[in-house]
Scaffold this motif. Structure first.
Motif, PDB file in Angstrom:
ATOM      1  N   MET A   1      18.088  -6.866  49.317  1.00 28.02           N
ATOM      2  CA  MET A   1      18.670  -5.971  48.331  1.00 28.02           C
ATOM      3  C   MET A   1      19.227  -4.757  49.068  1.00 28.02           C
ATOM      4  O   MET A   1      18.620  -4.239  49.982  1.00 28.02           O
ATOM      5  CB  MET A   1      17.597  -5.544  47.322  1.00 28.02           C
ATOM      6  N   SER A   2      20.396  -4.328  48.652  1.00 25.89           N
ATOM      7  CA  SER A   2      21.027  -3.183  49.307  1.00 25.89           C
ATOM      8  C   SER A   2      20.270  -1.897  48.978  1.00 25.89           C
ATOM      9  O   SER A   2      19.478  -1.852  48.041  1.00 25.89           O
ATOM     10  CB  SER A   2      22.480  -3.064  48.853  1.00 25.89           C
ATOM     11  N   GLU A   3      20.552  -0.891  49.790  1.00 29.35           N
ATOM     12  CA  GLU A   3      19.914   0.405  49.554  1.00 29.35           C
ATOM     13  C   GLU A   3      20.273   0.943  48.182  1.00 29.35           C
ATOM     14  O   GLU A   3      19.437   1.491  47.474  1.00 29.35           O
ATOM     15  CB  GLU A   3      20.386   1.398  50.628  1.00 29.35           C
ATOM     16  N   ARG A   4      21.528   0.761  47.821  1.00 29.16           N
ATOM     17  CA  ARG A   4      21.999   1.245  46.516  1.00 29.16           C
ATOM     18  C   ARG A   4      21.319   0.498  45.368  1.00 29.16           C
ATOM     19  O   ARG A   4      20.924   1.086  44.370  1.00 29.16           O
ATOM     20  CB  ARG A   4      23.506   1.091  46.454  1.00 29.16           C
ATOM     21  N   GLY A   5      21.178  -0.829  45.532  1.00 35.27           N
ATOM     22  CA  GLY A   5      20.514  -1.635  44.512  1.00 35.27           C
ATOM     23  C   GLY A   5      19.044  -1.274  44.379  1.00 35.27           C
ATOM     24  O   GLY A   5      18.497  -1.230  43.279  1.00 35.27           O
ATOM     25  N   ALA A   6      18.405  -1.007  45.520  1.00 35.87           N
ATOM     26  CA  ALA A   6      16.985  -0.621  45.499  1.00 35.87           C
ATOM     27  C   ALA A   6      16.815   0.724  44.803  1.00 35.87           C
ATOM     28  O   ALA A   6      15.884   0.912  44.023  1.00 35.87           O
ATOM     29  CB  ALA A   6      16.436  -0.560  46.922  1.00 35.87           C
ATOM     30  N   ARG A   8      18.825   2.004  42.547  1.00 40.73           N
ATOM     31  CA  ARG A   8      19.084   1.797  41.115  1.00 40.73           C
ATOM     32  C   ARG A   8      17.863   1.188  40.419  1.00 40.73           C
ATOM     33  O   ARG A   8      17.496   1.590  39.318  1.00 40.73           O
ATOM     34  CB  ARG A   8      20.306   0.921  40.916  1.00 40.73           C
ATOM     35  N   THR A   9      17.229   0.229  41.076  1.00 40.76           N
ATOM     36  CA  THR A   9      16.029  -0.395  40.515  1.00 40.76           C
ATOM     37  C   THR A   9      14.917   0.634  40.345  1.00 40.76           C
ATOM     38  O   THR A   9      14.260   0.681  39.299  1.00 40.76           O
ATOM     39  CB  THR A   9      15.546  -1.542  41.429  1.00 40.76           C
ATOM     40  N   ARG A  10      14.718   1.471  41.375  1.00 42.12           N
ATOM     41  CA  ARG A  10      13.678   2.505  41.283  1.00 42.12           C
ATOM     42  C   ARG A  10      13.978   3.496  40.170  1.00 42.12           C
ATOM     43  O   ARG A  10      13.080   3.914  39.442  1.00 42.12           O
ATOM     44  CB  ARG A  10      13.539   3.231  42.620  1.00 42.12           C
ATOM     45  N   ASP A  12      15.779   2.898  37.462  1.00 42.75           N
ATOM     46  CA  ASP A  12      15.568   2.202  36.184  1.00 42.75           C
ATOM     47  C   ASP A  12      14.088   2.160  35.817  1.00 42.75           C
ATOM     48  O   ASP A  12      13.711   2.389  34.662  1.00 42.75           O
ATOM     49  CB  ASP A  12      16.132   0.778  36.241  1.00 42.75           C
ATOM     50  N   LEU A  13      13.244   1.858  36.800  1.00 44.02           N
ATOM     51  CA  LEU A  13      11.795   1.831  36.543  1.00 44.02           C
ATOM     52  C   LEU A  13      11.280   3.211  36.168  1.00 44.02           C
ATOM     53  O   LEU A  13      10.445   3.350  35.267  1.00 44.02           O
ATOM     54  CB  LEU A  13      11.052   1.296  37.765  1.00 44.02           C
ATOM     55  N   LEU A  14      11.767   4.240  36.859  1.00 44.74           N
ATOM     56  CA  LEU A  14      11.358   5.608  36.530  1.00 44.74           C
ATOM     57  C   LEU A  14      11.817   5.985  35.121  1.00 44.74           C
ATOM     58  O   LEU A  14      11.064   6.603  34.367  1.00 44.74           O
ATOM     59  CB  LEU A  14      11.909   6.600  37.558  1.00 44.74           C
ATOM     60  N   ALA A  15      13.034   5.594  34.761  1.00 47.36           N
ATOM     61  CA  ALA A  15      13.543   5.898  33.413  1.00 47.36           C
ATOM     62  C   ALA A  15      12.682   5.225  32.340  1.00 47.36           C
ATOM     63  O   ALA A  15      12.368   5.841  31.315  1.00 47.36           O
ATOM     64  CB  ALA A  15      14.999   5.451  33.286  1.00 47.36           C
ATOM     65  N   ARG A  16      12.281   3.972  32.585  1.00 44.80           N
ATOM     66  CA  ARG A  16      11.400   3.287  31.625  1.00 44.80           C
ATOM     67  C   ARG A  16      10.052   3.990  31.521  1.00 44.80           C
ATOM     68  O   ARG A  16       9.506   4.144  30.431  1.00 44.80           O
ATOM     69  CB  ARG A  16      11.183   1.835  32.047  1.00 44.80           C
ATOM     70  N   ALA A 142       0.073   3.355  41.115  1.00 46.45           N
ATOM     71  CA  ALA A 142       0.827   2.106  41.138  1.00 46.45           C
ATOM     72  C   ALA A 142       0.174   1.122  42.096  1.00 46.45           C
ATOM     73  O   ALA A 142      -0.334   1.499  43.148  1.00 46.45           O
ATOM     74  CB  ALA A 142       2.267   2.373  41.565  1.00 46.45           C
ATOM     75  N   LEU A 143       0.192  -0.135  41.709  1.00 45.66           N
ATOM     76  CA  LEU A 143      -0.263  -1.185  42.602  1.00 45.66           C
ATOM     77  C   LEU A 143       0.810  -1.407  43.658  1.00 45.66           C
ATOM     78  O   LEU A 143       1.993  -1.163  43.412  1.00 45.66           O
ATOM     79  CB  LEU A 143      -0.497  -2.473  41.807  1.00 45.66           C
ATOM     80  N   PRO A 144       0.444  -1.889  44.844  1.00 42.01           N
ATOM     81  CA  PRO A 144       1.460  -2.135  45.864  1.00 42.01           C
ATOM     82  C   PRO A 144       2.434  -3.217  45.399  1.00 42.01           C
ATOM     83  O   PRO A 144       2.046  -4.134  44.669  1.00 42.01           O
ATOM     84  CB  PRO A 144       0.665  -2.594  47.086  1.00 42.01           C
ATOM     85  N   THR A 145       3.683  -3.107  45.835  1.00 42.39           N
ATOM     86  CA  THR A 145       4.690  -4.095  45.451  1.00 42.39           C
ATOM     87  C   THR A 145       4.400  -5.423  46.134  1.00 42.39           C
ATOM     88  O   THR A 145       3.693  -5.490  47.134  1.00 42.39           O
ATOM     89  CB  THR A 145       6.101  -3.629  45.850  1.00 42.39           C
ATOM     90  N   LYS A 146       4.979  -6.480  45.611  1.00 41.69           N
ATOM     91  CA  LYS A 146       4.775  -7.819  46.162  1.00 41.69           C
ATOM     92  C   LYS A 146       5.249  -7.877  47.613  1.00 41.69           C
ATOM     93  O   LYS A 146       4.616  -8.484  48.467  1.00 41.69           O
ATOM     94  CB  LYS A 146       5.522  -8.838  45.302  1.00 41.69           C
TER      95      LYS A 146
END
Length: 174
Positions: A1-6, A8-10, A12-16, A142-146
């Motif tokens: 996953m690109s830096e930008r995609g990562a 964006r994912t972070r 999105d998770l923070l927004a939720r 938070a639990l560690p990521t996979k």
């Protein structure tokens, strides 16, 4: 996953997380204001004491919402530690919240029902910023990521398969 995609994912998770925290907090605000106004109108309790009691009722309500909805995917292994930290940080938030109401009521004499509600809500807003930071940082960890777990497992198993040459001590001392 690109830096930008990562990123964006972070985000999105923070927004939720912020949205869920806000939803539980909004319901907690309704509980807090309703209990405050009920106590102010039906008892002889002083404004700040009634406000503090309402805050603790809302804190208990919020714990259930945070644990079982907002942070349901977080570590659940140390419930005693979690509840202790939650109550500790909630108490600090209650001091912030009640301090604003106290300053308005006793420092400035702003004691009408409207003024009490305005400063109660202002105190809740300031305390909410502190609570969001402290709950997500210290209480509901938070639990560690996979990927982190797989990386750690790979590192541990890698050390087992590689043979490190043995160096024997020279008994003669050359």
């Amino acid at each position: 996953m690109s830096e930008r995609g990562a990123l964006r994912t972070r985000l999105d998770l923070l927004a939720r997380e912020v949205a869920k925290f806000g939803a539980v907090g909004a319901l907690g605000l309704v509980v807090n204001i309703a209990v405050s106004n009920l106590l102010w109108r039906t008892t002889d309790l002083q404004v700040v004491r009634a406000g503090l009691l309402a805050t603790f009722v809302a804190i208990l309500f919020n714990y259930v919402g945070f644990r079982y909805w907002t942070y349901r995917d977080r570590d659940k292994s140390g419930r005693t530690r979690e509840l202790t930290l939650f109550l500790l940080f909630s108490a600090v938030g209650a001091v912030i919240e009640t301090g604003v109401l106290y300053a308005a009521t006793y420092g400035f004499g702003w004691n009408t029902p409207v003024q009490s509600n305005v400063f109660k809500i202002l105190g809740i807003g300031i305390a909410t910023l502190f609570r969001f930071w402290s709950y997500r940082t210290w209480v509901f960890k938070a639990l560690p990521t996979k990927e982190t777990v797989l990386s750690a497992e790979g590192f541990l198993t890698q050390g087992r398969t590689e043979r490190v040459p043995r160096v024997e001590a020279d008994p003669v001392g050359r």
